[in-house]
Scaffold this motif. Structure first.
Motif, PDB file in Angstrom:
ATOM      1  N   ARG A   1      -8.312  45.212 -27.066  1.00  0.00           N
ATOM      2  CA  ARG A   1      -6.920  44.772 -27.124  1.00  0.00           C
ATOM      3  C   ARG A   1      -6.800  43.262 -26.943  1.00  0.00           C
ATOM      4  O   ARG A   1      -5.952  42.620 -27.577  1.00  0.00           O
ATOM      5  CB  ARG A   1      -6.080  45.505 -26.066  1.00  0.00           C
ATOM      6  N   ARG A   2      -7.658  42.686 -26.086  1.00  0.00           N
ATOM      7  CA  ARG A   2      -7.635  41.237 -25.885  1.00  0.00           C
ATOM      8  C   ARG A   2      -7.979  40.511 -27.177  1.00  0.00           C
ATOM      9  O   ARG A   2      -7.320  39.516 -27.538  1.00  0.00           O
ATOM     10  CB  ARG A   2      -8.612  40.844 -24.778  1.00  0.00           C
ATOM     11  N   VAL A   3      -8.978  41.000 -27.893  1.00  0.00           N
ATOM     12  CA  VAL A   3      -9.363  40.388 -29.163  1.00  0.00           C
ATOM     13  C   VAL A   3      -8.243  40.539 -30.186  1.00  0.00           C
ATOM     14  O   VAL A   3      -7.870  39.577 -30.876  1.00  0.00           O
ATOM     15  CB  VAL A   3     -10.672  41.012 -29.684  1.00  0.00           C
ATOM     16  N   VAL A   4      -7.687  41.729 -30.287  1.00  0.00           N
ATOM     17  CA  VAL A   4      -6.631  41.978 -31.274  1.00  0.00           C
ATOM     18  C   VAL A   4      -5.388  41.152 -30.961  1.00  0.00           C
ATOM     19  O   VAL A   4      -4.733  40.612 -31.863  1.00  0.00           O
ATOM     20  CB  VAL A   4      -6.298  43.484 -31.325  1.00  0.00           C
ATOM     21  N   ASP A   5      -5.047  41.015 -29.685  1.00  0.00           N
ATOM     22  CA  ASP A   5      -3.868  40.229 -29.307  1.00  0.00           C
ATOM     23  C   ASP A   5      -4.015  38.776 -29.744  1.00  0.00           C
ATOM     24  O   ASP A   5      -3.036  38.149 -30.191  1.00  0.00           O
ATOM     25  CB  ASP A   5      -3.641  40.304 -27.793  1.00  0.00           C
ATOM     26  N   VAL A   6      -5.223  38.240 -29.616  1.00  0.00           N
ATOM     27  CA  VAL A   6      -5.463  36.866 -30.054  1.00  0.00           C
ATOM     28  C   VAL A   6      -5.291  36.748 -31.564  1.00  0.00           C
ATOM     29  O   VAL A   6      -4.658  35.818 -32.076  1.00  0.00           O
ATOM     30  CB  VAL A   6      -6.866  36.387 -29.620  1.00  0.00           C
ATOM     31  N   LEU A   7      -5.853  37.720 -32.305  1.00  0.00           N
ATOM     32  CA  LEU A   7      -5.738  37.694 -33.766  1.00  0.00           C
ATOM     33  C   LEU A   7      -4.286  37.841 -34.202  1.00  0.00           C
ATOM     34  O   LEU A   7      -3.842  37.201 -35.166  1.00  0.00           O
ATOM     35  CB  LEU A   7      -6.590  38.802 -34.372  1.00  0.00           C
ATOM     36  N   ARG A   8      -3.543  38.674 -33.514  1.00  0.00           N
ATOM     37  CA  ARG A   8      -2.142  38.876 -33.868  1.00  0.00           C
ATOM     38  C   ARG A   8      -1.328  37.605 -33.581  1.00  0.00           C
ATOM     39  O   ARG A   8      -0.422  37.237 -34.340  1.00  0.00           O
ATOM     40  CB  ARG A   8      -1.577  40.065 -33.082  1.00  0.00           C
ATOM     41  N   ARG A   9      -1.657  36.922 -32.497  1.00  0.00           N
ATOM     42  CA  ARG A   9      -0.910  35.732 -32.089  1.00  0.00           C
ATOM     43  C   ARG A   9      -1.294  34.484 -32.887  1.00  0.00           C
ATOM     44  O   ARG A   9      -0.429  33.715 -33.322  1.00  0.00           O
ATOM     45  CB  ARG A   9      -1.144  35.478 -30.598  1.00  0.00           C
ATOM     46  N   ASP A  10      -2.606  34.300 -33.099  1.00  0.00           N
ATOM     47  CA  ASP A  10      -3.106  33.037 -33.659  1.00  0.00           C
ATOM     48  C   ASP A  10      -3.600  33.153 -35.092  1.00  0.00           C
ATOM     49  O   ASP A  10      -3.990  32.139 -35.687  1.00  0.00           O
ATOM     50  CB  ASP A  10      -4.242  32.488 -32.779  1.00  0.00           C
ATOM     51  N   GLY A  11      -3.621  34.366 -35.656  1.00  0.00           N
ATOM     52  CA  GLY A  11      -4.119  34.513 -37.016  1.00  0.00           C
ATOM     53  C   GLY A  11      -5.642  34.514 -37.057  1.00  0.00           C
ATOM     54  O   GLY A  11      -6.317  34.779 -36.047  1.00  0.00           O
ATOM     55  N   THR A  12      -6.200  34.227 -38.222  1.00  0.00           N
ATOM     56  CA  THR A  12      -7.645  34.273 -38.417  1.00  0.00           C
ATOM     57  C   THR A  12      -8.368  33.345 -37.430  1.00  0.00           C
ATOM     58  O   THR A  12      -7.974  32.187 -37.254  1.00  0.00           O
ATOM     59  CB  THR A  12      -8.009  33.872 -39.856  1.00  0.00           C
ATOM     60  N   GLN A  13      -9.414  33.883 -36.810  1.00  0.00           N
ATOM     61  CA  GLN A  13     -10.219  33.142 -35.838  1.00  0.00           C
ATOM     62  C   GLN A  13     -11.692  33.387 -36.105  1.00  0.00           C
ATOM     63  O   GLN A  13     -12.074  34.450 -36.612  1.00  0.00           O
ATOM     64  CB  GLN A  13      -9.905  33.594 -34.410  1.00  0.00           C
ATOM     65  N   THR A  14     -12.517  32.404 -35.741  1.00  0.00           N
ATOM     66  CA  THR A  14     -13.955  32.657 -35.775  1.00  0.00           C
ATOM     67  C   THR A  14     -14.333  33.452 -34.532  1.00  0.00           C
ATOM     68  O   THR A  14     -13.570  33.497 -33.553  1.00  0.00           O
ATOM     69  CB  THR A  14     -14.758  31.355 -35.804  1.00  0.00           C
ATOM     70  N   GLN A  15     -15.519  34.066 -34.574  1.00  0.00           N
ATOM     71  CA  GLN A  15     -15.947  34.839 -33.411  1.00  0.00           C
ATOM     72  C   GLN A  15     -16.122  33.931 -32.199  1.00  0.00           C
ATOM     73  O   GLN A  15     -15.845  34.338 -31.066  1.00  0.00           O
ATOM     74  CB  GLN A  15     -17.234  35.598 -33.732  1.00  0.00           C
ATOM     75  N   ALA A  16     -16.557  32.684 -32.409  1.00  0.00           N
ATOM     76  CA  ALA A  16     -16.704  31.751 -31.291  1.00  0.00           C
ATOM     77  C   ALA A  16     -15.341  31.426 -30.687  1.00  0.00           C
ATOM     78  O   ALA A  16     -15.186  31.351 -29.448  1.00  0.00           O
ATOM     79  CB  ALA A  16     -17.393  30.476 -31.764  1.00  0.00           C
ATOM     80  N   GLU A  17     -14.333  31.259 -31.533  1.00  0.00           N
ATOM     81  CA  GLU A  17     -12.979  30.988 -31.040  1.00  0.00           C
ATOM     82  C   GLU A  17     -12.426  32.190 -30.276  1.00  0.00           C
ATOM     83  O   GLU A  17     -11.731  32.022 -29.262  1.00  0.00           O
ATOM     84  CB  GLU A  17     -12.062  30.632 -32.209  1.00  0.00           C
ATOM     85  N   LEU A  18     -12.726  33.372 -30.761  1.00  0.00           N
ATOM     86  CA  LEU A  18     -12.295  34.581 -30.054  1.00  0.00           C
ATOM     87  C   LEU A  18     -12.935  34.665 -28.677  1.00  0.00           C
ATOM     88  O   LEU A  18     -12.285  35.063 -27.698  1.00  0.00           O
ATOM     89  CB  LEU A  18     -12.633  35.827 -30.874  1.00  0.00           C
ATOM     90  N   ALA A  19     -14.210  34.307 -28.581  1.00  0.00           N
ATOM     91  CA  ALA A  19     -14.903  34.344 -27.291  1.00  0.00           C
ATOM     92  C   ALA A  19     -14.250  33.372 -26.305  1.00  0.00           C
ATOM     93  O   ALA A  19     -14.022  33.699 -25.136  1.00  0.00           O
ATOM     94  CB  ALA A  19     -16.379  34.015 -27.480  1.00  0.00           C
ATOM     95  N   ARG A  20     -13.904  32.158 -26.785  1.00  0.00           N
ATOM     96  CA  ARG A  20     -13.268  31.182 -25.906  1.00  0.00           C
ATOM     97  C   ARG A  20     -11.871  31.635 -25.491  1.00  0.00           C
ATOM     98  O   ARG A  20     -11.465  31.477 -24.336  1.00  0.00           O
ATOM     99  CB  ARG A  20     -13.198  29.817 -26.604  1.00  0.00           C
ATOM    100  N   ALA A  21     -11.118  32.199 -26.432  1.00  0.00           N
ATOM    101  CA  ALA A  21      -9.733  32.588 -26.147  1.00  0.00           C
ATOM    102  C   ALA A  21      -9.636  33.783 -25.209  1.00  0.00           C
ATOM    103  O   ALA A  21      -8.680  33.904 -24.436  1.00  0.00           O
ATOM    104  CB  ALA A  21      -9.002  32.890 -27.446  1.00  0.00           C
TER     105      ALA A  21
END
Length: 391
Positions: free
Chosen positions: A20-40
């Motif tokens: 859910r944490r990963v999906v929430d970031v994608l829903r909020r910020d749009g396309t992200q790299t896996q490295a950006e997802l790890a930081r967020a």
């Protein structure tokens, strides 16, 4: 599936929370790299990689190669709301499992022959194994599953979740399939009557689309009906609404398993129909066990005995449906189950019988049709019902 001694659901809950944490970031910020997802999210790169792999397998995200600061990277895009759902269909002689996405679309399925009626706890264990097998084959992690719905050919008490005492699975009486399967899978599980799930599917995907007042018949060992009135599923106070098989047609008829005489089921249930065959009547081409689909196939080829059996079943079924039509005034009656494969050989006698027993005003707007989804109706209804937990 063995008991490891761990707290049920703990690992699954952790995986789902991280997802859910990963999906929430994608829903909020749009396309992200896996490295950006790890930081967020604060998750490790390895954890993000595993989560993205599971979401991709479930069809929740897409992944493409890209570059970030001159380095190769993997960009992740959210395609649809997350959540895999599972449908489990306990039929009398088989278990079937379907995997669906967050919209209820079927992604994968598995089935095994199994004597479900013999032992409820063993059937549940087998269903759990088949669910895990189906997920593994589809490369979907158990932790991404949001909901499971089990289809059972019998009434389910809405307050306790227990199978009623009169069903095609007499040894399941009092058994609570949802908690039993939930303990095995460590996932939320709902159990529902197969006819109720079938009418949900036919209204959404099949022969009852556009109808607000529907009676869905499921013909098998017993005779059940799913009822929708004014667009809402009608289950009754104790979950036994739709037990049309126990409408009494002949007080001097055969004794039914419910204890009464001459119930509709004694005229159209699979076991009763097969008992009408003459001894040594070979419909199965040399096999040692004749099945109802053998009778239907033979009738479609023109066999007079098989046609007579199906016609008489249609007449009796029409008498029972006429009573339901006068009570509920549906605009659509959908006929499903093996016997429905006989098509007009069954439906025409049904119509003639209904014309004799149904009020003209109730019959005027009633459409009698065969199921469009066949034996898949309960399975697809279970997938659609499971998606409600994601809304």
């Amino acid at each position: 599936m063995t008991d490891t001694g761990t707290t049920p659901g703990s690992q699954s809950a952790l995986r789902q929370a991280n997802e859910r944490r990963v999906v929430d970031v994608l829903r909020r910020d749009g396309t992200q790299t896996q490295a950006e997802l790890a930081r967020a999210t604060g998750l490790s790169a390895a954890s993000v990689s595993n989560i993205v792999r599971g979401l991709r397998a479930a069809g929740t995200v897409s992944v493409r190669n890209t570059s970030s600061n001159g380095r190769r990277a993997r960009a992740v895009t959210l395609l649809r709301p997350p959540g895999t759902v599972v449908a489990v269909d306990f039929a009398v002689d088989q278990i079937r499992v379907a995997i669906g996405d967050s919209e209820g679309n079927m992604l994968a399925r598995e089935a095994i022959a199994y004597e479900v009626a013999a032992d409820a706890p063993r059937a549940v264990r087998r269903a759990a194994w088949l669910t895990e097998t189906a997920l593994l084959g589809a490369r979907i992690d158990l932790g991404t599953v949001a909901s499971v719905v089990a289809s059972v050919p019998g009434p389910i008490a809405p307050d306790t979740g227990a199978v009623g005492p009169i069903s095609c699975l007499p040894r399941w009486a009092g058994f609570r399939p949802a908690p039993a399967l939930q303990e095995r899978l460590a996932l939320p599980v709902l159990a529902e009557n197969d006819a109720n799930l079938a009418v949900v599917a036919e209204r959404r995907l099949g022969a009852a689309q556009g109808a607000d007042h529907v009676i869905q018949l499921v013909l098998g060992e017993g005779v059940g009906a799913g009822i929708v009135m004014s667009g809402r599923l009608f289950q009754g106070a104790g979950g036994t609404a739709g037990e049309i098989g126990h409408i009494g047609l002949d007080p001097r008829g055969q004794v039914c398993r419910c204890g009464n005489r001459g119930c509709l089921e004694t005229f159209v249930g699979t076991g009763y129909l097969l008992n009408m065959l003459p001894r040594n009547y070979d419909l199965a081409q040399g096999t040692d066990r004749v099945r109802l689909n053998d009778v239907v196939s033979s009738a479609l080829r023109g066999d007079p005995g098989a046609r007579r059996i199906i016609a008489e079943a249609g007449t009796a079924l029409g008498q029972g449906v006429a009573i339901m039509a006068n009570l509920f005034n549906p605009d659509r009656v959908v006929v499903g189950g093996d016997l429905a494969e006989a098509g007009s050989l069954l439906l025409d006698p049904m119509r003639r019988s209904m014309e004799l027993g149904t009020l003209g005003s109730a019959l005027a707007q009633l459409e009698l049709v065969a199921s469009a989804l066949g034996e898949d109706a309960p399975l697809r209804g279970a997938l659609l019902t499971a998606t409600h937990s994601l809304r």
